[in-house]
Design a protein around this motif. Structure first.
Motif, PDB file in Angstrom:
ATOM      1  N   VAL A  42      18.283 -22.371  22.963  1.00 14.53           N
ATOM      2  CA  VAL A  42      16.947 -22.059  23.474  1.00 14.53           C
ATOM      3  C   VAL A  42      16.121 -23.330  23.629  1.00 14.53           C
ATOM      4  N   GLN A  43      16.182 -24.197  22.640  1.00 18.17           N
ATOM      5  CA  GLN A  43      15.385 -25.412  22.655  1.00 18.17           C
ATOM      6  C   GLN A  43      15.838 -26.388  23.750  1.00 18.17           C
ATOM      7  N   ALA A  44      17.161 -26.454  23.962  1.00 16.24           N
ATOM      8  CA  ALA A  44      17.667 -27.345  25.006  1.00 16.24           C
ATOM      9  C   ALA A  44      17.154 -26.923  26.373  1.00 16.24           C
ATOM     10  N   VAL A  45      17.186 -25.616  26.633  1.00 23.60           N
ATOM     11  CA  VAL A  45      16.687 -25.110  27.910  1.00 23.60           C
ATOM     12  C   VAL A  45      15.180 -25.342  28.020  1.00 23.60           C
ATOM     13  N   GLY A  46      14.451 -25.076  26.932  1.00 22.69           N
ATOM     14  CA  GLY A  46      13.008 -25.286  26.945  1.00 22.69           C
ATOM     15  C   GLY A  46      12.644 -26.746  27.142  1.00 22.69           C
ATOM     16  N   GLY A  47      13.377 -27.652  26.517  1.00 20.76           N
ATOM     17  CA  GLY A  47      13.113 -29.076  26.687  1.00 20.76           C
ATOM     18  C   GLY A  47      13.380 -29.541  28.104  1.00 20.76           C
ATOM     19  N   TRP A  48      14.464 -29.030  28.687  1.00 20.51           N
ATOM     20  CA  TRP A  48      14.806 -29.415  30.063  1.00 20.51           C
ATOM     21  C   TRP A  48      13.760 -28.900  31.049  1.00 20.51           C
ATOM     22  N   LEU A  49      13.317 -27.651  30.865  1.00 23.86           N
ATOM     23  CA  LEU A  49      12.341 -27.079  31.788  1.00 23.86           C
ATOM     24  C   LEU A  49      10.968 -27.728  31.652  1.00 23.86           C
ATOM     25  N   SER A  50      10.584 -28.085  30.416  1.00 24.93           N
ATOM     26  CA  SER A  50       9.261 -28.661  30.200  1.00 24.93           C
ATOM     27  C   SER A  50       9.241 -30.176  30.361  1.00 24.93           C
ATOM     28  N   GLY A  51      10.413 -30.806  30.362  1.00 24.17           N
ATOM     29  CA  GLY A  51      10.486 -32.258  30.469  1.00 24.17           C
ATOM     30  C   GLY A  51      10.104 -32.974  29.183  1.00 24.17           C
ATOM     31  N   SER A  52      10.190 -32.280  28.041  1.00 19.50           N
ATOM     32  CA  SER A  52       9.757 -32.847  26.766  1.00 19.50           C
ATOM     33  C   SER A  52      10.897 -33.557  26.040  1.00 19.50           C
ATOM     34  N   LEU A  53      10.709 -34.841  25.750  1.00 19.65           N
ATOM     35  CA  LEU A  53      11.692 -35.579  24.958  1.00 19.65           C
ATOM     36  C   LEU A  53      11.726 -35.068  23.527  1.00 19.65           C
ATOM     37  N   ALA A  54      10.560 -34.702  22.996  1.00 19.71           N
ATOM     38  CA  ALA A  54      10.523 -34.202  21.625  1.00 19.71           C
ATOM     39  C   ALA A  54      11.392 -32.958  21.474  1.00 19.71           C
ATOM     40  N   LEU A  55      11.333 -32.061  22.459  1.00 23.00           N
ATOM     41  CA  LEU A  55      12.173 -30.862  22.394  1.00 23.00           C
ATOM     42  C   LEU A  55      13.640 -31.191  22.637  1.00 23.00           C
TER      43      LEU A  55
END
Length: 307
Positions: A42-55
């Motif tokens: 879930v976090q990998a997809v969320g990080g990719w969609l939001s562009g967040s390095l922290a995620l």
């Protein structure tokens, strides 16, 4: 050295080799593994969609944790196997190897986070703070639950401690992501994302290095922490019936078991058969060493063995 001579008696005293592997620890790690692996996706997809390095960094951390937890479970199963004619101490050292792998993987991940953060600082990229905040908040809740599950387990177990450190690292990663998301929403400053990722990495690296260094210490058969080998050897020489003590060695076998070997010379008139139990009792009560091998040498053998 005196070990090469015929010195009798040579006696072992103490409980059987190896430490227990509790079903509770295994069950706790299995539960956290399922939670960690599920949220990592879930976090990998969320990080990719939001562009967040922290995620993204925290998702990588979660994947690393899932692999480390799986390794720990494998180590538990193998460590539970009984000793055999070749591996007379059993397989418990595999738990130490798993703990070392946990710490090493965490250090590698920290290096990757730092590298990515530097790249983001040089070339800032867009971050969608809203989705980032939602995913990070979910991650924080999951990590808190995982930490509570592991905290109730046996903290003397290095694999359980390693799993706990990974979960705490994930928790800090989620806190950093939440802070970055809120900061970006309030200021629009996307550099908060890589900056907070680096801060989280710095917090994690200290714990990871402690786990790695302790595992290496055990594998190198260093004396148990808090034990002064020379002082223990001198203490044994003060026991009634013992004229000399030497060639003292002690090391950690598992999380819950320490081992020692020592040579002693009996005083004139002393019963040599009584000395191994006497030595084992002193080392167990005063130094928490639960498996002791004592070799009783004739007068002059210790001096000769030093040359």
């Amino acid at each position: 050295m005196s070990e090469g001579h015929d010195h009798a008696p040579h006696n072992h005293a103490g409980p059987a080799h190896g430490a227990r592997v509790t079903a509770g620890s295994e069950r706790r790690i299995r539960t956290v593994l399922i939670m960690t692996a599920g949220y990592a996706a879930v976090q990998a997809v969320g990080g990719w969609l939001s562009g967040s390095l922290a995620l993204i960094a925290d998702a990588g951390h979660m994947v690393s944790d899932a692999a480390a937890l799986l390794l720990a479970l494998i180590a538990y199963r193998v460590a539970a196997r009984a000793p055999d004619a070749v591996r007379t101490y059993g397989f418990h050292r595999l738990r130490v190897l798993a703990a070392l792998a946990n710490g090493a993987s965490l250090l590698l991940l920290v290096a990757w986070i730092a590298w990515e953060a530097v790249s983001r600082l040089r070339e800032p990229s867009e971050v969608l703070a809203g989705p980032m905040l939602v995913v990070a908040a979910i991650g924080l809740a999951i990590n808190i639950i995982g930490a509570l599950i592991l905290r109730r387990g046996d903290q003397g177990d290095s694999n359980l401690r390693g799993a706990m450190l990974h979960v705490l690292g994930d928790l800090l990663g989620s806190v950093g992501a939440i802070g970055a998301a809120i900061g970006i929403m309030l200021t629009g400053w996307t550099l908060l994302d890589p900056i907070l990722s680096v801060l989280v990495a710095v917090l994690v690296v200290r714990s990871a290095w402690g786990l790695v260094s302790e595992s290496i210490r055990v594998l190198l058969q260093a004396v148990p922490r808090g034990l002064d080998a020379r002082a223990a050897e001198a203490d044994l020489a003060t026991l009634p019936g013992i004229a000399e003590a030497g060639h003292f060695h002690a090391w950690t076998l598992t999380d819950e078991s320490s081992v020692a070997t020592v040579h002693v010379v009996p005083e004139a008139g002393a019963d040599p058969l009584a000395l191994p139990a006497l030595v084992a009792s002193r080392l167990r009560e005063r130094y928490a060493i639960d498996h002791v091998t004592t070799q009783v040498d004739p007068p002059g053998a210790l001096v000769a063995g030093k040359h």
